[in-house]
Design a protein around this motif. Structure first.
Motif, PDB file in Angstrom:
ATOM      1  N   PRO A 328       0.829  -1.212   0.000  1.00 23.84           N
ATOM      2  CA  PRO A 328       0.000   0.000   0.000  1.00 23.84           C
ATOM      3  C   PRO A 328       0.858   1.254   0.000  1.00 23.84           C
ATOM      4  CG  PRO A 328       0.026  -1.020   2.178  1.00 23.84           C
ATOM      5  CD  PRO A 328       0.687  -1.962   1.263  1.00 23.84           C
ATOM      6  N   ILE A 329       0.416   2.203  -0.716  1.00 23.52           N
ATOM      7  CA  ILE A 329       1.163   3.455  -0.856  1.00 23.52           C
ATOM      8  C   ILE A 329       0.393   4.559  -0.119  1.00 23.52           C
ATOM      9  CG2 ILE A 329       2.051   5.174  -2.501  1.00 23.52           C
ATOM     10  CD1 ILE A 329       2.173   2.902  -4.561  1.00 23.52           C
ATOM     11  N   GLU A 330       1.005   5.225   0.881  1.00 21.23           N
ATOM     12  CA  GLU A 330       0.363   6.311   1.617  1.00 21.23           C
ATOM     13  C   GLU A 330       0.613   7.602   0.884  1.00 21.23           C
ATOM     14  OE1 GLU A 330       1.873   6.339   5.551  1.00 21.23           O
ATOM     15  OE2 GLU A 330       1.089   4.323   6.050  1.00 21.23           O
ATOM     16  N   PRO A 331      -0.386   8.450   0.815  1.00 21.99           N
ATOM     17  CA  PRO A 331      -0.198   9.731   0.131  1.00 21.99           C
ATOM     18  C   PRO A 331       0.638  10.685   0.982  1.00 21.99           C
ATOM     19  CG  PRO A 331      -2.397   9.571   1.061  1.00 21.99           C
ATOM     20  CD  PRO A 331      -1.828   8.245   1.279  1.00 21.99           C
ATOM     21  N   CYS A 332       1.315  11.509   0.370  1.00 17.56           N
ATOM     22  CA  CYS A 332       2.233  12.455   1.036  1.00 17.56           C
ATOM     23  C   CYS A 332       1.727  13.862   0.767  1.00 17.56           C
ATOM     24  CB  CYS A 332       3.636  12.288   0.503  1.00 17.56           C
ATOM     25  SG  CYS A 332       4.820  13.413   1.264  1.00 17.56           S
ATOM     26  N   LYS A 333       1.555  14.623   1.837  1.00 22.08           N
ATOM     27  CA  LYS A 333       1.049  15.981   1.724  1.00 22.08           C
ATOM     28  C   LYS A 333       2.152  16.963   2.066  1.00 22.08           C
ATOM     29  CE  LYS A 333      -2.640  18.976   3.444  1.00 22.08           C
ATOM     30  NZ  LYS A 333      -3.789  19.084   4.381  1.00 22.08           N
ATOM     31  N   VAL A 334       2.332  17.934   1.222  1.00 24.90           N
ATOM     32  CA  VAL A 334       3.413  18.910   1.392  1.00 24.90           C
ATOM     33  C   VAL A 334       2.769  20.277   1.715  1.00 24.90           C
ATOM     34  CG1 VAL A 334       5.333  20.082   0.342  1.00 24.90           C
ATOM     35  CG2 VAL A 334       4.870  17.670  -0.227  1.00 24.90           C
ATOM     36  N   THR A 335       3.201  20.961   2.835  1.00 26.59           N
ATOM     37  CA  THR A 335       2.664  22.242   3.258  1.00 26.59           C
ATOM     38  C   THR A 335       3.785  23.261   3.282  1.00 26.59           C
ATOM     39  OG1 THR A 335       1.062  21.128   4.656  1.00 26.59           O
ATOM     40  CG2 THR A 335       1.464  23.475   5.094  1.00 26.59           C
ATOM     41  N   LEU A 336       3.573  24.395   2.703  1.00 26.60           N
ATOM     42  CA  LEU A 336       4.547  25.466   2.669  1.00 26.60           C
ATOM     43  C   LEU A 336       4.416  26.290   3.921  1.00 26.60           C
ATOM     44  CD1 LEU A 336       4.114  26.620  -1.027  1.00 26.60           C
ATOM     45  CD2 LEU A 336       5.924  25.171  -0.062  1.00 26.60           C
ATOM     46  N   PRO A 338       6.172  29.676   6.461  1.00 26.74           N
ATOM     47  CA  PRO A 338       7.105  30.824   6.371  1.00 26.74           C
ATOM     48  C   PRO A 338       8.463  30.416   6.899  1.00 26.74           C
ATOM     49  CG  PRO A 338       5.060  31.422   7.505  1.00 26.74           C
ATOM     50  CD  PRO A 338       4.948  29.991   7.313  1.00 26.74           C
ATOM     51  N   GLU A 339       9.423  31.336   6.572  1.00 25.09           N
ATOM     52  CA  GLU A 339      10.803  30.996   6.925  1.00 25.09           C
ATOM     53  C   GLU A 339      11.016  31.062   8.409  1.00 25.09           C
ATOM     54  OE1 GLU A 339      13.443  33.517   4.828  1.00 25.09           O
ATOM     55  OE2 GLU A 339      12.952  32.703   2.844  1.00 25.09           O
ATOM     56  N   ASN A 340      10.357  31.939   9.134  1.00 31.69           N
ATOM     57  CA  ASN A 340      10.627  32.096  10.564  1.00 31.69           C
ATOM     58  C   ASN A 340       9.782  31.161  11.401  1.00 31.69           C
ATOM     59  OD1 ASN A 340      12.528  34.113  10.044  1.00 31.69           O
ATOM     60  ND2 ASN A 340      10.975  35.742  10.052  1.00 31.69           N
ATOM     61  N   SER A 341       8.879  30.510  10.886  1.00 36.64           N
ATOM     62  CA  SER A 341       8.026  29.614  11.663  1.00 36.64           C
ATOM     63  C   SER A 341       8.739  28.333  12.004  1.00 36.64           C
ATOM     64  CB  SER A 341       6.741  29.322  10.879  1.00 36.64           C
ATOM     65  OG  SER A 341       7.078  28.614   9.701  1.00 36.64           O
ATOM     66  N   VAL A 342       8.251  27.673  13.026  1.00 38.58           N
ATOM     67  CA  VAL A 342       8.864  26.398  13.451  1.00 38.58           C
ATOM     68  C   VAL A 342       8.140  25.280  12.748  1.00 38.58           C
ATOM     69  CG1 VAL A 342       9.348  24.909  15.399  1.00 38.58           C
ATOM     70  CG2 VAL A 342       9.430  27.394  15.687  1.00 38.58           C
ATOM     71  N   LEU A 343       9.008  24.387  12.262  1.00 37.38           N
ATOM     72  CA  LEU A 343       8.454  23.239  11.530  1.00 37.38           C
ATOM     73  C   LEU A 343       7.859  22.299  12.531  1.00 37.38           C
ATOM     74  CD1 LEU A 343       8.071  21.690   8.898  1.00 37.38           C
ATOM     75  CD2 LEU A 343      10.297  20.609   9.338  1.00 37.38           C
ATOM     76  N   GLN A 344       6.493  22.117  12.323  1.00 40.44           N
ATOM     77  CA  GLN A 344       5.791  21.224  13.198  1.00 40.44           C
ATOM     78  C   GLN A 344       5.741  19.830  12.611  1.00 40.44           C
ATOM     79  OE1 GLN A 344       1.860  22.922  13.826  1.00 40.44           O
ATOM     80  NE2 GLN A 344       2.634  24.613  15.113  1.00 40.44           N
ATOM     81  N   GLN A 345       5.988  18.926  13.529  1.00 40.42           N
ATOM     82  CA  GLN A 345       5.980  17.544  13.087  1.00 40.42           C
ATOM     83  C   GLN A 345       4.578  17.110  12.789  1.00 40.42           C
ATOM     84  OE1 GLN A 345       7.812  14.890  15.800  1.00 40.42           O
ATOM     85  NE2 GLN A 345       7.568  13.088  14.431  1.00 40.42           N
ATOM     86  N   ASN A 346       4.411  16.530  11.693  1.00 38.06           N
ATOM     87  CA  ASN A 346       3.105  16.019  11.300  1.00 38.06           C
ATOM     88  C   ASN A 346       2.755  14.839  12.155  1.00 38.06           C
ATOM     89  OD1 ASN A 346       0.749  15.643   9.919  1.00 38.06           O
ATOM     90  ND2 ASN A 346       1.699  14.642   8.140  1.00 38.06           N
ATOM     91  N   SER A 347       1.534  14.908  12.749  1.00 39.11           N
ATOM     92  CA  SER A 347       1.099  13.830  13.579  1.00 39.11           C
ATOM     93  C   SER A 347       0.254  12.891  12.768  1.00 39.11           C
ATOM     94  CB  SER A 347       0.308  14.351  14.799  1.00 39.11           C
ATOM     95  OG  SER A 347      -0.807  15.118  14.405  1.00 39.11           O
TER      96      SER A 347
END
Length: 347
Positions: A328-336, A338-347
């Motif tokens: 099975p292949i899970e879909p991958c979602k990409v979110t843009l 801003p540069e100063n924001s903290v990258l939140q781990q996708n839950s």
């Protein structure tokens, strides 16, 4: 000497005769005679003596008286192989002594025909040469017999001398395909008629003996350069010189025994050996590299059959191939963001 009767009132002489010899006369009542007992068939000497009247006698001779005489010295065999070689003005006599320890004295007398018997003479210049002893007779060559007297402490012996000429020297020269044989005759007997009996061996093969006279010289013999020749010859003189042989000679050789031509032998032996070795090496190399030299060629029918069989196997393999289960292949979602924001781990 006392004949059975005398001639009275006559001047007389004494006639002495031995065997069949011519009688000799002497006016003396004493005379000396030499008797070689081996000259006669009997064991002793016999003399016939008679008185012979000179001229003006009624009776010319008396009855004969025979007187046998034998030697008081015992006979003995003192020498053997006695011979005299004739040279100019002398003779070389030699012999083999029966007992080398005996001291021998040798005397001789010439038997001149139609002459009174000569007195004994002594052999001179004694010598020893190996097994043979010898001495010299100071006499020129004569056709008459020579009688020998040999004495020692053991006894004496008398015999007729056997004499020979020096052997002529054989000369061998090569002329083309022949050997030319000639002889150099000795000074004594050079005017005599010489004959030769020649026997020879060629490459150890005996050839027939041949006779040749001096008038037929030279003698030619076929010559093989690969052979050793060995010549033996006897020479004899005849005619007015009497039949007298030469002394024995040693064999005369000429040439060498060359080894036989071995070309055919080499061809007959070496070539088969080479062929045999070549065959053996060829077999060894063939066995070692048989797969390369003679690869196995498959049977065409087997190839065709194998192709069919392999084709069926491939078809069967394709129908039964394993197919993996898809994941099975899970879909991958990409979110843009801003540069100063903290990258939140996708839950």
């Amino acid at each position: 000497m006392k004949p059975t009767s005398k001639l009275d009132h006559c001047d007389i002489e004494y006639e002495v005769q031995q065997g069949g010899d011519l009688p000799s006369r002497t006016g003396s009542t004493n005379t000396t005679e030499t008797c070689m007992t081996e000259e006669l068939d009997s064991t002793g000497c016999k003399y016939t003596i008679r008185t012979v009247g000179k001229a003006l006698c009624d009776r010319t001779e008396s009855e004969a008286v025979t007187i046998p005489i034998d030697t008081l010295v015992p006979r003995a065999q003192l020498v053997k192989d006695f011979k005299c070689v004739i040279y100019r003005h002398k003779m070389n006599c030699s012999w083999i002594p029966v007992n080398p320890s005996n001291n021998l004295t040798v005397h001789y007398r010439l038997n001149e025909v139609n002459k009174d018997k000569l007195p004994l003479k002594s052999c001179e210049e004694f010598y020893s040469n190996g097994k043979r002893n010898g001495c010299y007779l100071k006499e020129d060559f004569t056709n008459q017999d020579i009688y020998m007297l040999v004495r020692s402490e053991a006894g004496q012996s008398t015999f007729k001398a056997f004499y020979v000429f020096p052997s002529p020297k054989m000369n061998i020269t090569e002329e083309g395909n022949y050997l030319k044989l000639t002889w150099t005759r000795p000074e004594v007997g050079n005017n005599c008629w010489w004959t030769y009996e020649v026997c020879y061996r060629e490459c150890s093969r005996h050839r027939e003996c041949m006779n040749i006279t001096a008038k037929e010289e030279p003698m030619l013999v076929s010559y093989d350069k690969r052979c050793l020749y060995e010549f033996k010859y006897k020479a004899t003189i005849s005619n007015h010189c009497s039949k007298i042989p030469s002394e024995s000679t040693d064999p005369v050789t000429y040439g060498t025994n060359a080894p036989p031509d071995g070309t055919l032998t080499v061809v007959a032996i070496v070539i088969p050996v080479i062929l045999c070795v070549s065959v053996i090496l060829s077999c060894y190399c063939f066995r070692r590299h048989r797969a390369i030299i003679c690869p196995v060629i498959p049977d065409p029918s087997a190839i065709f059959k194998e192709m069919i069989m392999n084709g069926n196997k491939e078809l069967k393999a394709k129908s039964n191939l394993y197919t993996p289960v898809p994941e099975p292949i899970e879909p991958c979602k990409v979110t843009l963001v801003p540069e100063n924001s903290v990258l939140q781990q996708n839950s």
